[in-house]
Design a protein around this motif. Sequence first.
Motif, PDB file in Angstrom:
ATOM      1  N   ASP A  26      41.121 -15.904  49.434  1.00 37.69           N
ATOM      2  CA  ASP A  26      42.096 -14.532  49.234  1.00 37.69           C
ATOM      3  C   ASP A  26      41.154 -13.322  48.975  1.00 37.69           C
ATOM      4  OD1 ASP A  26      43.997 -16.173  50.322  1.00 37.69           O
ATOM      5  OD2 ASP A  26      45.291 -16.164  48.457  1.00 37.69           O
ATOM      6  N   LEU A  27      40.403 -13.606  47.585  1.00 39.85           N
ATOM      7  CA  LEU A  27      39.622 -12.455  46.879  1.00 39.85           C
ATOM      8  C   LEU A  27      38.546 -12.214  47.983  1.00 39.85           C
ATOM      9  CD1 LEU A  27      38.895 -13.775  43.363  1.00 39.85           C
ATOM     10  CD2 LEU A  27      40.138 -11.578  44.349  1.00 39.85           C
ATOM     11  N   GLU A  29      38.662 -11.933  51.297  1.00 39.67           N
ATOM     12  CA  GLU A  29      39.564 -11.256  52.336  1.00 39.67           C
ATOM     13  C   GLU A  29      39.922  -9.827  51.552  1.00 39.67           C
ATOM     14  OE1 GLU A  29      42.779 -13.454  53.597  1.00 39.67           O
ATOM     15  OE2 GLU A  29      41.590 -15.182  54.563  1.00 39.67           O
ATOM     16  N   ALA A  30      40.384  -9.731  50.428  1.00 40.69           N
ATOM     17  CA  ALA A  30      40.770  -8.635  49.647  1.00 40.69           C
ATOM     18  C   ALA A  30      39.585  -7.690  49.722  1.00 40.69           C
ATOM     19  CB  ALA A  30      41.317  -8.986  48.398  1.00 40.69           C
ATOM     20  N   ALA A  33      38.662  -6.292  53.141  1.00 38.61           N
ATOM     21  CA  ALA A  33      39.442  -5.313  53.590  1.00 38.61           C
ATOM     22  C   ALA A  33      39.160  -3.929  52.832  1.00 38.61           C
ATOM     23  CB  ALA A  33      40.986  -5.573  53.169  1.00 38.61           C
ATOM     24  N   LEU A  34      39.059  -3.843  51.617  1.00 33.09           N
ATOM     25  CA  LEU A  34      38.670  -2.777  50.489  1.00 33.09           C
ATOM     26  C   LEU A  34      37.532  -2.213  51.133  1.00 33.09           C
ATOM     27  CD1 LEU A  34      39.859  -3.682  47.008  1.00 33.09           C
ATOM     28  CD2 LEU A  34      40.620  -1.928  48.370  1.00 33.09           C
ATOM     29  N   THR A  44      36.847  -1.569  41.569  1.00 36.75           N
ATOM     30  CA  THR A  44      37.832  -2.470  41.836  1.00 36.75           C
ATOM     31  C   THR A  44      37.044  -3.420  42.684  1.00 36.75           C
ATOM     32  OG1 THR A  44      39.519  -0.938  41.754  1.00 36.75           O
ATOM     33  CG2 THR A  44      40.013  -2.915  42.976  1.00 36.75           C
ATOM     34  N   LEU A  48      36.603  -7.601  41.523  1.00 38.07           N
ATOM     35  CA  LEU A  48      37.019  -8.593  42.451  1.00 38.07           C
ATOM     36  C   LEU A  48      35.999  -9.480  42.751  1.00 38.07           C
ATOM     37  CD1 LEU A  48      39.348  -6.725  45.107  1.00 38.07           C
ATOM     38  CD2 LEU A  48      40.008  -8.047  43.279  1.00 38.07           C
TER      39      LEU A  48
END
Length: 72
Positions: A26-27, A29-30, A33-34, A44, A48
């Motif tokens: 999940d991290l 993917e985040a 995306a960022l 940020t 992450l």
Amino acid sequence: MNKSARMEQVEVLRVKLSVLKTEHRDLDEAIRALEDQGSADMLTIRRLKKQKLVLKDKISQIEDRILPDIIA
């Protein structure tokens, strides 16, 4: 520790391992995306990525407990 207790402990570790791997994914993917946004906050993203590394270390520790190295 008897065999039954050891098996229960291994099962608990497998569940924790599964949860940590999901969080790691999940991290990832985040972060992706960022980064794809282009205007992402680098602080940020850095935080992450640091969290992702911590999770990776925890995953390795649990995997080592489940399958300890066998010296051949």
